[in-house]
Design a protein around this motif. Structure first.
Motif, PDB file in Angstrom:
ATOM      1  N   GLY A 187       1.340  -0.659   0.297  1.00 38.78           N
ATOM      2  CA  GLY A 187      -0.116  -0.133   0.216  1.00 38.78           C
ATOM      3  C   GLY A 187       0.551   1.209  -0.148  1.00 38.78           C
ATOM      4  O   GLY A 187       2.266   0.855  -0.907  1.00 38.78           O
ATOM      5  N   GLU A 188       0.522   1.891  -0.234  1.00 38.96           N
ATOM      6  CA  GLU A 188       0.654   3.621   0.532  1.00 38.96           C
ATOM      7  C   GLU A 188       0.543   4.108   1.492  1.00 38.96           C
ATOM      8  O   GLU A 188      -0.152   3.663   2.359  1.00 38.96           O
ATOM      9  CB  GLU A 188       0.573   4.442  -0.263  1.00 38.96           C
ATOM     10  CG  GLU A 188       1.367   4.241  -2.179  1.00 38.96           C
ATOM     11  CD  GLU A 188       1.021   4.539  -3.132  1.00 38.96           C
ATOM     12  OE1 GLU A 188       0.024   6.257  -2.832  1.00 38.96           O
ATOM     13  OE2 GLU A 188       1.092   4.832  -4.860  1.00 38.96           O
ATOM     14  N   PHE A 189       1.653   5.536   1.866  1.00 40.69           N
ATOM     15  CA  PHE A 189       1.446   6.237   3.259  1.00 40.69           C
ATOM     16  C   PHE A 189       1.901   7.218   2.858  1.00 40.69           C
ATOM     17  O   PHE A 189       3.309   7.853   2.780  1.00 40.69           O
ATOM     18  CB  PHE A 189       2.485   5.193   4.614  1.00 40.69           C
ATOM     19  CG  PHE A 189       2.274   6.265   5.865  1.00 40.69           C
ATOM     20  CD1 PHE A 189       1.464   6.181   6.676  1.00 40.69           C
ATOM     21  CD2 PHE A 189       2.583   7.377   6.177  1.00 40.69           C
ATOM     22  CE1 PHE A 189       0.690   6.508   7.737  1.00 40.69           C
ATOM     23  CE2 PHE A 189       2.634   7.746   7.507  1.00 40.69           C
ATOM     24  CZ  PHE A 189       1.635   7.838   7.822  1.00 40.69           C
ATOM     25  N   HIS A 190       0.548   7.993   2.822  1.00 42.51           N
ATOM     26  CA  HIS A 190       1.053   9.698   2.641  1.00 42.51           C
ATOM     27  C   HIS A 190       2.272   9.372   0.975  1.00 42.51           C
ATOM     28  O   HIS A 190       2.981  10.379   0.820  1.00 42.51           O
ATOM     29  CB  HIS A 190       1.848  10.626   3.572  1.00 42.51           C
ATOM     30  CG  HIS A 190       1.156  10.877   4.142  1.00 42.51           C
ATOM     31  ND1 HIS A 190       1.828  11.766   5.848  1.00 42.51           N
ATOM     32  CD2 HIS A 190      -0.571  10.790   4.973  1.00 42.51           C
ATOM     33  CE1 HIS A 190       1.037  11.683   6.810  1.00 42.51           C
ATOM     34  NE2 HIS A 190      -0.540  11.144   6.737  1.00 42.51           N
ATOM     35  N   GLY A 191       1.021   8.843  -0.016  1.00 40.85           N
ATOM     36  CA  GLY A 191       1.890   9.227  -1.002  1.00 40.85           C
ATOM     37  C   GLY A 191       3.195   8.123  -1.148  1.00 40.85           C
ATOM     38  O   GLY A 191       4.241   8.139  -2.436  1.00 40.85           O
ATOM     39  N   GLN A 192       3.649   7.253  -0.040  1.00 42.37           N
ATOM     40  CA  GLN A 192       4.774   6.412  -0.062  1.00 42.37           C
ATOM     41  C   GLN A 192       4.386   5.573  -0.510  1.00 42.37           C
ATOM     42  O   GLN A 192       3.919   4.716   0.549  1.00 42.37           O
ATOM     43  CB  GLN A 192       6.431   6.852   0.727  1.00 42.37           C
ATOM     44  CG  GLN A 192       6.692   8.576   0.521  1.00 42.37           C
ATOM     45  CD  GLN A 192       6.842   8.834  -0.938  1.00 42.37           C
ATOM     46  OE1 GLN A 192       7.822   8.532  -1.493  1.00 42.37           O
ATOM     47  NE2 GLN A 192       6.820  10.303  -0.956  1.00 42.37           N
ATOM     48  N   PRO A 193       4.902   4.387  -0.806  1.00 39.05           N
ATOM     49  CA  PRO A 193       5.175   3.084  -0.592  1.00 39.05           C
ATOM     50  C   PRO A 193       5.833   2.535   0.343  1.00 39.05           C
ATOM     51  O   PRO A 193       6.331   2.698   1.305  1.00 39.05           O
ATOM     52  CB  PRO A 193       6.180   2.583  -1.579  1.00 39.05           C
ATOM     53  CG  PRO A 193       7.110   3.335  -2.394  1.00 39.05           C
ATOM     54  CD  PRO A 193       6.485   4.737  -1.596  1.00 39.05           C
ATOM     55  N   HIS A 194       4.698   1.618   0.952  1.00 41.45           N
ATOM     56  CA  HIS A 194       4.848   1.073   1.941  1.00 41.45           C
ATOM     57  C   HIS A 194       3.907  -0.071   2.629  1.00 41.45           C
ATOM     58  O   HIS A 194       2.605  -0.898   1.932  1.00 41.45           O
ATOM     59  CB  HIS A 194       4.148   1.867   3.609  1.00 41.45           C
ATOM     60  CG  HIS A 194       4.705   0.824   4.859  1.00 41.45           C
ATOM     61  ND1 HIS A 194       3.228   0.585   6.204  1.00 41.45           N
ATOM     62  CD2 HIS A 194       5.849   0.761   5.438  1.00 41.45           C
ATOM     63  CE1 HIS A 194       4.107   0.332   6.667  1.00 41.45           C
ATOM     64  NE2 HIS A 194       5.284   0.057   6.373  1.00 41.45           N
ATOM     65  N   THR A 195       4.600  -1.382   2.743  1.00 44.01           N
ATOM     66  CA  THR A 195       4.391  -2.787   2.995  1.00 44.01           C
ATOM     67  C   THR A 195       4.384  -3.702   3.943  1.00 44.01           C
ATOM     68  O   THR A 195       5.325  -3.072   4.248  1.00 44.01           O
ATOM     69  CB  THR A 195       5.264  -4.101   1.400  1.00 44.01           C
ATOM     70  OG1 THR A 195       5.076  -3.240   0.433  1.00 44.01           O
ATOM     71  CG2 THR A 195       4.451  -5.043   1.729  1.00 44.01           C
ATOM     72  N   TYR A 226       9.492  -1.476   4.302  1.00 41.31           N
ATOM     73  CA  TYR A 226       8.007  -2.536   4.394  1.00 41.31           C
ATOM     74  C   TYR A 226       9.196  -2.424   6.071  1.00 41.31           C
ATOM     75  O   TYR A 226       9.960  -2.322   6.679  1.00 41.31           O
ATOM     76  CB  TYR A 226       9.444  -3.658   4.346  1.00 41.31           C
ATOM     77  CG  TYR A 226       9.309  -4.570   2.854  1.00 41.31           C
ATOM     78  CD1 TYR A 226       8.365  -5.493   2.620  1.00 41.31           C
ATOM     79  CD2 TYR A 226       9.384  -3.807   1.213  1.00 41.31           C
ATOM     80  CE1 TYR A 226       7.546  -5.678   1.200  1.00 41.31           C
ATOM     81  CE2 TYR A 226       9.353  -3.837   0.240  1.00 41.31           C
ATOM     82  CZ  TYR A 226       7.952  -5.154   0.161  1.00 41.31           C
ATOM     83  OH  TYR A 226       7.893  -5.810  -0.638  1.00 41.31           O
ATOM     84  N   THR A 227       7.395  -2.731   6.946  1.00 39.67           N
ATOM     85  CA  THR A 227       7.503  -3.194   8.416  1.00 39.67           C
ATOM     86  C   THR A 227       7.514  -5.124   7.992  1.00 39.67           C
ATOM     87  O   THR A 227       5.901  -5.614   7.781  1.00 39.67           O
ATOM     88  CB  THR A 227       6.368  -2.430   8.928  1.00 39.67           C
ATOM     89  OG1 THR A 227       6.528  -1.050   8.743  1.00 39.67           O
ATOM     90  CG2 THR A 227       6.169  -3.145  10.329  1.00 39.67           C
ATOM     91  N   THR A 228       8.113  -5.855   9.099  1.00 35.38           N
ATOM     92  CA  THR A 228       7.793  -6.597   9.232  1.00 35.38           C
ATOM     93  C   THR A 228       7.293  -7.717  11.012  1.00 35.38           C
ATOM     94  O   THR A 228       8.218  -6.948  11.440  1.00 35.38           O
ATOM     95  CB  THR A 228       8.952  -7.764   9.036  1.00 35.38           C
ATOM     96  OG1 THR A 228       9.043  -7.456   7.661  1.00 35.38           O
ATOM     97  CG2 THR A 228       9.234  -9.473   9.274  1.00 35.38           C
TER      98      THR A 228
END
Length: 317
Positions: A187-195, A226-228
């Motif tokens: 997905g995105e967070f504030h327009g930046q990719p984040h998974t 990435y957050t794991t």
């Protein structure tokens, strides 16, 4: 005892469900199908009759029992987590499924407590695990079903599709290599990719290195994206007195824990943003070792922590 043929239809349905998780089936349809499957598995093990208590030899005060008997019985079941009455389980699953759908895209599961969430998911996973143990012992089926429950649940709450492995370009004209994370939520967070990457293990034992290595690769290849977290069933193992027969009467249960190894991986390999258990070791919760990641339950993840995990570390809304 019921004959093995009672499991034939469930095995067939399990294989269909396993394939559907990667075929763009809508998350609500997937969760509903998983619920129907869990209800059938729970009905099957409910017909085995009362469970047999086994000795708890681990840390803290816990109570465990097994389904079936000699020579084929289930893994140890936590009596405080498993919903034994079949109709109670059906009602509990329906309530969980209804609330997950009601909270879709809200990022947090409301209207149902973390403890209840944990009990329902534990009961679903352990009903299938127990059925496999008693009727058709096979490695991997319980762990795969655990992953199948977690995937659509987080997908509905997060509004992100549940995907799997991550391809990474290695350069030099070579084909991409895959990092085989069990579930990823891009997905995105504030327009930046984040998974959010979610490896799942029915227990870690000697396999705890894999999620740490994957987390290190993802962070190196995609810094900050990435957050794991790691979702785990339990860390329990059946044990028997030295020289004794491995029969139910001699069975005990205790944890197999590797706190030093996890602390080393946290310091020198990668950081995990949480270990989320169905049946957490009391030692990890009550006396968390130094340098450890957060240790909580799956219920805490869904009812409390998910919003913060869906944004990059150190970000602020």
């Amino acid at each position: 005892m019921l004959c093995d043929v009672s499991l034939v239809s469930l095995i067939s349905e399990f294989e269909k469900l396993k394939k559907s998780r990667r075929l763009r089936v809508e998350a609500d349809e997937c969760l509903a199908a998983i619920g129907r499957f869990a209800v059938e598995a729970h009905m099957l093990v409910s017909e085995l009759g009362p469970r047999t208590p086994v000795r708890w030899m681990g840390s803290g005060v816990k109570s465990y029992s097994v389904m079936g008997g000699n020579p084929r019985h289930s893994r140890a079941i936590n009596d405080d987590l498993f919903i034994g009455d079949h109709q109670d389980f059906v009602r509990a699953w329906n309530r969980l499924e209804m609330q997950v759908n009601a909270c879709r895209r809200n990022q947090r599961l409301d209207g149902i407590g973390a403890d209840e969430v944990n009990q329902v998911i534990y009961s679903a996973v352990m009903a299938w695990a127990g059925a496999v143990d008693v009727f058709q012992p096979s490695n991997g089926l319980a762990g795969t079903f655990f992953e199948m429950v977690i995937g659509p649940t987080i997908s509905l709450l997060s509004g992100r599709p549940a995907t799997g492995a991550v391809d990474i370009e290695v350069g030099g004209g070579e084909r991409p290599e895959s990092v085989k994370v069990d579930i990823t939520f891009h997905g995105e967070f504030h327009g930046q990719p984040h998974t959010l990457a979610v490896p799942t293990k029915i227990s870690t034992r000697e396999r705890v290195s894999q999620p740490y290595v994957h987390a290190r690769i993802l962070e190196s290849a995609f810094p900050g994206e990435y957050t794991t977290i790691l979702c785990i069933g339990n860390e329990n193992n059946a044990i028997y007195p030295p020289g004794a027969k491995k029969v139910l009467e001699n069975m005990g249960v205790k944890e197999t824990l590797v706190p030093g190894t996890i602390s080393l991986y946290e310091k020198y390999v990668a950081h995990l943003d949480g270990l989320y258990y169905l049946d957490p070791p009391i030692r990890y919760v009550a006396n968390t070792p130094p340098g450890f990641p957060v240790v909580k339950t799956i219920g805490n993840l869904l009812a409390e922590d998910l919003p913060s995990l869906l944004q990059p570390p150190n970000s602020f809304i």
